[in-house]
Design a protein around this motif. Structure first.
Motif, PDB file in Angstrom:
ATOM      1  N   TYR A  54       6.236  -2.564   7.598  1.00  0.00           N
ATOM      2  CA  TYR A  54       6.683  -2.101   6.277  1.00  0.00           C
ATOM      3  C   TYR A  54       5.528  -2.097   5.281  1.00  0.00           C
ATOM      4  O   TYR A  54       5.449  -1.231   4.401  1.00  0.00           O
ATOM      5  CB  TYR A  54       7.838  -2.957   5.782  1.00  0.00           C
ATOM      6  CG  TYR A  54       9.180  -2.390   6.185  1.00  0.00           C
ATOM      7  CD1 TYR A  54       9.809  -1.431   5.404  1.00  0.00           C
ATOM      8  CD2 TYR A  54       9.800  -2.783   7.362  1.00  0.00           C
ATOM      9  CE1 TYR A  54      11.032  -0.881   5.775  1.00  0.00           C
ATOM     10  CE2 TYR A  54      11.024  -2.255   7.756  1.00  0.00           C
ATOM     11  CZ  TYR A  54      11.633  -1.294   6.951  1.00  0.00           C
ATOM     12  OH  TYR A  54      12.840  -0.751   7.332  1.00  0.00           O
ATOM     13  N   ALA A  55       4.628  -3.062   5.406  1.00  0.00           N
ATOM     14  CA  ALA A  55       3.444  -3.054   4.548  1.00  0.00           C
ATOM     15  C   ALA A  55       2.576  -1.840   4.848  1.00  0.00           C
ATOM     16  O   ALA A  55       2.020  -1.219   3.934  1.00  0.00           O
ATOM     17  CB  ALA A  55       2.649  -4.347   4.755  1.00  0.00           C
ATOM     18  N   SER A  56       2.466  -1.478   6.122  1.00  0.00           N
ATOM     19  CA  SER A  56       1.690  -0.291   6.487  1.00  0.00           C
ATOM     20  C   SER A  56       2.338   0.969   5.941  1.00  0.00           C
ATOM     21  O   SER A  56       1.642   1.885   5.476  1.00  0.00           O
ATOM     22  CB  SER A  56       1.565  -0.211   8.017  1.00  0.00           C
ATOM     23  OG  SER A  56       0.923  -1.349   8.544  1.00  0.00           O
ATOM     24  N   MET A  57       3.660   1.030   5.978  1.00  0.00           N
ATOM     25  CA  MET A  57       4.358   2.184   5.412  1.00  0.00           C
ATOM     26  C   MET A  57       4.138   2.255   3.906  1.00  0.00           C
ATOM     27  O   MET A  57       3.930   3.351   3.344  1.00  0.00           O
ATOM     28  CB  MET A  57       5.846   2.104   5.728  1.00  0.00           C
ATOM     29  CG  MET A  57       6.634   3.324   5.245  1.00  0.00           C
ATOM     30  SD  MET A  57       8.422   3.173   5.459  1.00  0.00           S
ATOM     31  CE  MET A  57       8.807   1.958   4.179  1.00  0.00           C
ATOM     32  N   ALA A  58       4.176   1.102   3.237  1.00  0.00           N
ATOM     33  CA  ALA A  58       3.919   1.092   1.798  1.00  0.00           C
ATOM     34  C   ALA A  58       2.519   1.595   1.493  1.00  0.00           C
ATOM     35  O   ALA A  58       2.298   2.321   0.512  1.00  0.00           O
ATOM     36  CB  ALA A  58       4.106  -0.323   1.252  1.00  0.00           C
ATOM     37  N   LEU A  59       1.572   1.237   2.334  1.00  0.00           N
ATOM     38  CA  LEU A  59       0.203   1.710   2.149  1.00  0.00           C
ATOM     39  C   LEU A  59       0.122   3.221   2.338  1.00  0.00           C
ATOM     40  O   LEU A  59      -0.579   3.922   1.596  1.00  0.00           O
ATOM     41  CB  LEU A  59      -0.710   1.004   3.151  1.00  0.00           C
ATOM     42  CG  LEU A  59      -2.205   0.980   2.862  1.00  0.00           C
ATOM     43  CD1 LEU A  59      -2.486   0.307   1.533  1.00  0.00           C
ATOM     44  CD2 LEU A  59      -2.937   0.261   3.988  1.00  0.00           C
ATOM     45  N   MET A  60       0.850   3.735   3.308  1.00  0.00           N
ATOM     46  CA  MET A  60       0.871   5.182   3.531  1.00  0.00           C
ATOM     47  C   MET A  60       1.500   5.919   2.358  1.00  0.00           C
ATOM     48  O   MET A  60       1.086   7.026   1.993  1.00  0.00           O
ATOM     49  CB  MET A  60       1.643   5.477   4.822  1.00  0.00           C
ATOM     50  CG  MET A  60       1.756   6.953   5.203  1.00  0.00           C
ATOM     51  SD  MET A  60       3.193   7.792   4.486  1.00  0.00           S
ATOM     52  CE  MET A  60       4.546   6.891   5.206  1.00  0.00           C
ATOM     53  N   MET A  61       2.477   5.302   1.707  1.00  0.00           N
ATOM     54  CA  MET A  61       3.227   5.981   0.657  1.00  0.00           C
ATOM     55  C   MET A  61       2.453   6.143  -0.649  1.00  0.00           C
ATOM     56  O   MET A  61       2.975   6.751  -1.585  1.00  0.00           O
ATOM     57  CB  MET A  61       4.539   5.251   0.392  1.00  0.00           C
ATOM     58  CG  MET A  61       5.552   5.375   1.525  1.00  0.00           C
ATOM     59  SD  MET A  61       7.246   4.919   1.053  1.00  0.00           S
ATOM     60  CE  MET A  61       7.040   3.208   0.574  1.00  0.00           C
TER      61      MET A  61
END
Length: 428
Positions: free
Chosen positions: A44-51
């Motif tokens: 989820y942290a990686s997704m937040a970074l992508m967003m």
């Protein structure tokens, strides 16, 4: 070229892991598309970074899709009676969203918008891949380095006052609450890095470009370069070499003596010692210290709350590495020097190399090398003369920090002086 080099590196690690009968980083990442992920918060942290490259409307849609997919996975596993024994029950949805955005970039976006979205997807996947490659590196160190050098580092650590033994006794006396806090801080370091990175990258969606240098670049570089030092200087840590082990590896039968943290180890002539084939040789340098140092450095220009959080995370991480017996004090000094040198090199690359940048990186590299050599070949002298070598070790580390601060301050643009209007002379 960078992409091909990264792919080749992943393939090489995959082959090395397969040689020892275990899945490599590519396989473990592919499994998490369906199986319970090892770290749901990291995904989820990686997704937040992508967003950071998405608009607010797209972010809400992506977050909702990830949560919805995770709910479906949880219900299916519950109906099938499958338990996530070795991972988290959530996180697949975040990975699906990251991969879906990659497909969308290739099929629905063009030009600069495609490039920007692919950069965001790549940034998110790099964070996940960094974790997977790190796990494989640790496996390789345990299989290829049967002999460890803990006795040398423990002997050299006498010059610093044996901080791991002291911190271990303090945390035992403090009770379970501080230990739980330190354990949580230690385990969620990557998530903390993403929080600070999100602040640095908060303007990407509006400016439609990434800054030339940011925290994630240094964080990933530390994770890629650090394990190579593990292969050169294999060390398992006090709780393993002088205790009963942790994480299901090690044990009293492998330890030199079960004395951590109650009794200081002897100062006799150190020797290389055999250890098991499961425990990672991941002490020298302390990458948790290096990562926490990077977070601290990048939080200095943030608002007061984030500056406070960066300081807390650094202090708590240093305390945890020592109190749980994962590292010696000597590891922490090398970790700080390593982090500052890598940050200096990447910042110099983004800014443009000049004499001051070369001198700064060369100084950090020299101190890093001298510290490793002194631990290996001067450990008995250091233990015999702690009042000489202890301050020298601290001064060497401080010289790198001071050099970085002095050099980078000169790099920062100076505000133009405001010209004061000249007073007008009134007619007589």
């Amino acid at each position: 070229m960078v992409g091909l080099a990264g792919l080749g590196f992943l393939v090489a690690l995959e082959i090395a892991a397969r040689h020892y009968g275990l899945p490599g980083p590519i396989t473990t990442q592919a499994q998490e598309v369906v199986l319970a992920p090892k770290s749901g918060p990291l995904l989820y942290a990686s997704m937040a970074l992508m967003m950071v490259v998405l608009t607010w409307r797209e972010r809400f849609i992506a977050a909702g899709a990830a949560i919805g997919i995770d709910i479906v996975f949880v219900l299916v596993r519950w109906a099938a009676g499958v338990e996530a024994a070795e991972g988290h029950p959530f996180g697949n949805g975040a990975l699906w969203v990251i991969l879906g955005c990659g497909v969308m970039a290739l099929t629905r976006r063009t030009g600069p918008e495609r490039v920007l979205l692919l950069k965001g997807v790549g940034l998110g996947l790099l964070l996940v891949a960094g974790r997977k490659t790190g796990d494989t590196w640790l496996l390789i160190t345990s299989k290829t380095r049967p002999v460890v050098l803990d006795q040398y580092v423990a002997t050299a650590d006498h010059a610093l006052g044996d901080p791991s033994w002291l911190a271990g006794r303090v945390i035992e006396a403090a009770g379970p609450a501080p230990a739980h806090v330190l354990d949580w801080v230690y385990a969620q370091l990557a998530v903390a890095a993403v929080v600070f990175a999100l602040y640095q990258l908060r303007h990407v969606a509006t400016e439609r470009r990434f800054p030339r240098h940011h925290l994630v670049r240094t964080f990933l570089a530390v994770g890629v370069l650090g394990p190579a030092i593990y292969m050169i200087f294999p060390v398992v840590g006090p709780v393993f070499a002088y205790g009963t082990g942790a994480f299901g590896t090690g044990g009293e039968h492998w330890a030199l003596a079960n004395v951590w943290p109650d009794v200081l180890p002897s100062r006799s002539n150190p020797q290389p010692m055999l250890y098991d084939g499961l425990t990672p040789r991941n002490c020298m340098p302390s990458l948790h210290t290096a990562w926490a140092t990077v977070i601290f450095m990048h939080s200095r220009r943030a608002p007061r709350f984030l500056r406070f959080a960066g300081t807390f995370w650094l202090v708590a991480t240093l305390s945890a590495t020592l109190a749980f017996g994962y590292h010696y004090g000597a590891d922490l000094l090398v970790g700080v020097v390593f982090a500052v040198t890598v940050e200096a090199a990447l910042r110099s690359h983004a800014r443009g190399w000049d004499r001051s940048a070369t001198r700064l990186v060369a100084h950090g590299t020299a101190v890093f090398t001298v510290l490793l050599l002194s631990y290996r070949y001067l450990s008995t002298d250091m233990a015999a003369r702690p009042w000489v070598f202890g301050p020298l070790l601290l001064l060497a580390t401080a010289s790198v920090i001071h050099g970085y601060i002095r050099t980078t301050r000169a790099w920062d643009p100076k505000p133009a002086p405001v010209r004061r209007p000249e007073p007008l002379l009134e007619p007589v």
